[in-house]
Design a protein around this motif. Structure first.
Motif, PDB file in Angstrom:
ATOM      1  N   VAL A 177       5.431  -8.415   4.390  1.00 39.47           N
ATOM      2  CA  VAL A 177       4.208  -7.651   4.114  1.00 39.47           C
ATOM      3  C   VAL A 177       3.985  -7.695   2.602  1.00 39.47           C
ATOM      4  O   VAL A 177       4.877  -7.336   1.829  1.00 39.47           O
ATOM      5  N   PRO A 178       2.823  -8.157   2.144  1.00 43.30           N
ATOM      6  CA  PRO A 178       2.613  -8.287   0.698  1.00 43.30           C
ATOM      7  C   PRO A 178       2.402  -6.938   0.026  1.00 43.30           C
ATOM      8  O   PRO A 178       1.991  -5.962   0.654  1.00 43.30           O
ATOM      9  N   ASN A 179       2.678  -6.908  -1.277  1.00 38.50           N
ATOM     10  CA  ASN A 179       2.329  -5.757  -2.103  1.00 38.50           C
ATOM     11  C   ASN A 179       0.912  -5.864  -2.639  1.00 38.50           C
ATOM     12  O   ASN A 179       0.273  -4.851  -2.952  1.00 38.50           O
ATOM     13  N   ILE A 180       0.429  -7.112  -2.750  1.00 38.14           N
ATOM     14  CA  ILE A 180      -0.886  -7.394  -3.338  1.00 38.14           C
ATOM     15  C   ILE A 180      -1.486  -8.560  -2.578  1.00 38.14           C
ATOM     16  O   ILE A 180      -0.770  -9.491  -2.185  1.00 38.14           O
ATOM     17  N   GLY A 360      -4.526  -6.982   5.351  1.00 37.48           N
ATOM     18  CA  GLY A 360      -3.609  -5.953   4.859  1.00 37.48           C
ATOM     19  C   GLY A 360      -3.983  -4.548   5.242  1.00 37.48           C
ATOM     20  O   GLY A 360      -3.350  -3.585   4.783  1.00 37.48           O
ATOM     21  N   ALA A 361      -4.993  -4.377   6.095  1.00 43.99           N
ATOM     22  CA  ALA A 361      -5.513  -3.045   6.398  1.00 43.99           C
ATOM     23  C   ALA A 361      -4.455  -2.136   7.013  1.00 43.99           C
ATOM     24  O   ALA A 361      -4.337  -0.958   6.658  1.00 43.99           O
ATOM     25  N   GLU A 362      -3.667  -2.658   7.945  1.00 45.36           N
ATOM     26  CA  GLU A 362      -2.666  -1.840   8.635  1.00 45.36           C
ATOM     27  C   GLU A 362      -1.633  -1.288   7.678  1.00 45.36           C
ATOM     28  O   GLU A 362      -1.064  -0.212   7.901  1.00 45.36           O
ATOM     29  N   HIS A 363      -1.388  -1.998   6.583  1.00 46.29           N
ATOM     30  CA  HIS A 363      -0.371  -1.588   5.612  1.00 46.29           C
ATOM     31  C   HIS A 363      -0.992  -1.087   4.302  1.00 46.29           C
ATOM     32  O   HIS A 363      -0.264  -0.869   3.331  1.00 46.29           O
ATOM     33  N   SER A 364      -2.313  -0.922   4.273  1.00 46.52           N
ATOM     34  CA  SER A 364      -3.028  -0.432   3.082  1.00 46.52           C
ATOM     35  C   SER A 364      -2.676  -1.237   1.836  1.00 46.52           C
ATOM     36  O   SER A 364      -2.397  -0.686   0.763  1.00 46.52           O
ATOM     37  N   VAL A 365      -2.687  -2.556   1.959  1.00 47.55           N
ATOM     38  CA  VAL A 365      -2.339  -3.423   0.843  1.00 47.55           C
ATOM     39  C   VAL A 365      -3.516  -3.506  -0.129  1.00 47.55           C
ATOM     40  O   VAL A 365      -4.629  -3.858   0.272  1.00 47.55           O
ATOM     41  N   PRO A 366      -3.314  -3.196  -1.407  1.00 44.78           N
ATOM     42  CA  PRO A 366      -4.404  -3.325  -2.379  1.00 44.78           C
ATOM     43  C   PRO A 366      -4.732  -4.795  -2.624  1.00 44.78           C
ATOM     44  O   PRO A 366      -3.846  -5.653  -2.532  1.00 44.78           O
ATOM     45  N   TYR A 367      -5.992  -5.063  -2.940  1.00 42.87           N
ATOM     46  CA  TYR A 367      -6.400  -6.464  -3.072  1.00 42.87           C
ATOM     47  C   TYR A 367      -7.497  -6.625  -4.107  1.00 42.87           C
ATOM     48  O   TYR A 367      -8.140  -5.658  -4.534  1.00 42.87           O
ATOM     49  N   ALA A 368      -7.707  -7.888  -4.472  1.00 39.64           N
ATOM     50  CA  ALA A 368      -8.843  -8.272  -5.319  1.00 39.64           C
ATOM     51  C   ALA A 368      -9.459  -9.539  -4.751  1.00 39.64           C
ATOM     52  O   ALA A 368      -8.752 -10.445  -4.301  1.00 39.64           O
ATOM     53  N   TYR A 369     -10.771  -9.566  -4.781  1.00 40.40           N
ATOM     54  CA  TYR A 369     -11.567 -10.695  -4.283  1.00 40.40           C
ATOM     55  C   TYR A 369     -12.572 -11.036  -5.370  1.00 40.40           C
ATOM     56  O   TYR A 369     -13.255 -10.152  -5.890  1.00 40.40           O
TER      57      TYR A 369
END
Length: 418
Positions: A177-180, A360-369
């Motif tokens: 599961v990613p952190n980012i 990443g929604a299930e794990h609330s992973v922060p992201y940038a697009y």
């Protein structure tokens, strides 16, 4: 040790990128090959095999066939964050009308049984090439950073089903599961530019399947039942305006009819009319309110028309609101500004939609697009994404996309400043 301010990190990251960037001719060839041989959503087997072959050549741990033809490669490189980077595999059912020597003339039978022309009219071919280039760069520069990188190639993005399909197919039983999470997309702005923002970046898109039922009616000749076609047409023609009036004309709402079907050859009456709505909003609270109002208006119009049964209205999420987390987007923005200088610009909020965040929604992973440009400024008008004339210039587009992806990952993984 404590990470130094990221603005001053740009020169260090520039050194890494410039020293370890791979020979991009390989990825230019990949781009041309995939552009000439596109595959439609859900049927990206050959494209996925090409991607997997390259990732395996770099000795990554490679997983294939996830959620359809999805590919995920993992490179474990010591302690640190796990950063997931995504590109898309699929093309569009559009006939290419460019003059490129490597233009697509391909046709495919889609998963619905229809023969369609196929074209990479959205730039997923360039997104793939750039992510593969970044994967090679990060592998070569492994001693300059620590952590885990995941290179994910998603199927079925155009119909916004592939991200959830990968998750549902056990993606995170195969990879960490990613952190980012990071993603970028080619757009028709100046080649070599990159654009990022914090907060909302892309709209939420939902669909509504609606059935207006006109018969049969008890004890009445079917031809004397309610004709559902004019009832449905009246609803479609007036719906957006009525919803905007009720929810608030200051709110950003669009409702479009993407499909309409009624009647069968040989039948002497029409039992029902079906139509498909595409609904775009930019606020979660407005999104929920719009659904409520659409359902109520349709029910009221059917009651007014005296239909024998209530309408059937089914909502489904096509793509959630894409909202960049400042903890991810702001450090990347500072690095982009230091690296790309005047070619780093503010991303404008756009009415496109994406299912990337579902990874990443299930794990609330922060992201940038973010977006990167691929057009020559001499063209007027500039062909947009999903145009049959969409033809990005390969360079400096590919280098900018490769560098941006590598820089974004290194922003969180680089070990030190020299």
């Amino acid at each position: 040790m404590e990470q130094p301010p990221l603005v001053s990190n740009a020169s260090f990251l520039r050194t890494i990128v410039n020293q370890y960037r791979p020979e991009l001719a390989t990825y230019e060839d990949f781009y041309r090959q995939v552009h000439q041989n596109p595959e439609i959503s859900g049927m990206e087997s050959t494209t996925a095999a090409l991607v997997a072959q390259h990732l395996k050549s770099l000795n990554f741990e490679v997983h294939t066939g996830i959620g359809g033809h999805g590919v995920a490669a993992v490179f474990y490189n010591g302690p640190g964050d796990a950063v997931l980077m995504r590109a898309e595999l699929d093309a569009l059912p559009i006939e290419e009308k460019t003059n490129l020597r490597y233009k697509s003339t391909k046709r495919m039978i889609d998963r619905y049984g229809n023969e369609r022309p196929i074209m990479h009219a959205c730039g997923h071919d360039m997104n793939m090439a750039a992510l593969l280039g970044a994967s090679a760069l990060l592998k070569a520069a492994a001693h300059k950073w620590s952590g885990t990188v995941i290179f994910l190639f998603q199927p079925d993005e155009e119909e916004t089903g592939g991200a959830q399909a990968m998750v549902d197919d056990g993606l995170y039983t195969k990879i960490p599961v990613p952190n980012i999470m990071l993603a970028q997309h080619l757009v028709p702005s100046k080649s070599g530019t990159v654009a990022i923002r914090s907060g909302p970046a892309l709209v939420a898109a939902d669909s509504a399947n609606v059935r207006i039922i006109g018969g049969p009616c008890r004890g009445v000749n079917p031809q004397q039942c309610v004709d559902p076609i004019p009832v449905a047409m009246k609803i479609v023609m007036q719906l957006e305006d009525q919803v905007r009036n009720e929810v608030g004309r200051q709110e950003d709402i669009t409702i479009a009819c993407w499909g309409f079907h009624a009647g069968l050859p040989g039948n002497d009456y029409v039992a029902y009319a079906d139509f498909l709505l595409d609904i775009k909003t930019v606020k979660t609270t407005v999104q929920e309110k719009v659904h409520e109002v659409i359902r109520r208006i349709i029910e009221e119009k059917c009651k007014e028309a005296n239909t024998p049964q209530d309408p059937v209205v089914t909502f489904a999420v096509r793509a959630p609101l894409t909202t960049n987390d400042p903890s991810v987007s702001e450090p990347i923005s500072r690095v982009f500004a230091g690296y790309f200088e005047a070619s780093s610009i503010e991303m404008q909020f756009t009415r496109a939609c994406e299912d990337f965040s579902l990874l990443g929604a299930e794990h609330s992973v922060p992201y940038a697009y973010w977006n990167y440009g691929g057009s020559q400024t001499t063209e007027e008008p500039i062909p947009t994404n999903h145009s049959p004339f969409f033809a990005p210039v390969i360079q400096p587009t590919l280098q900018a996309g490769t560098d941006a992806m590598a820089l974004a990952a290194l922003t969180f993984l680089a070990k030190e400043v020299s």
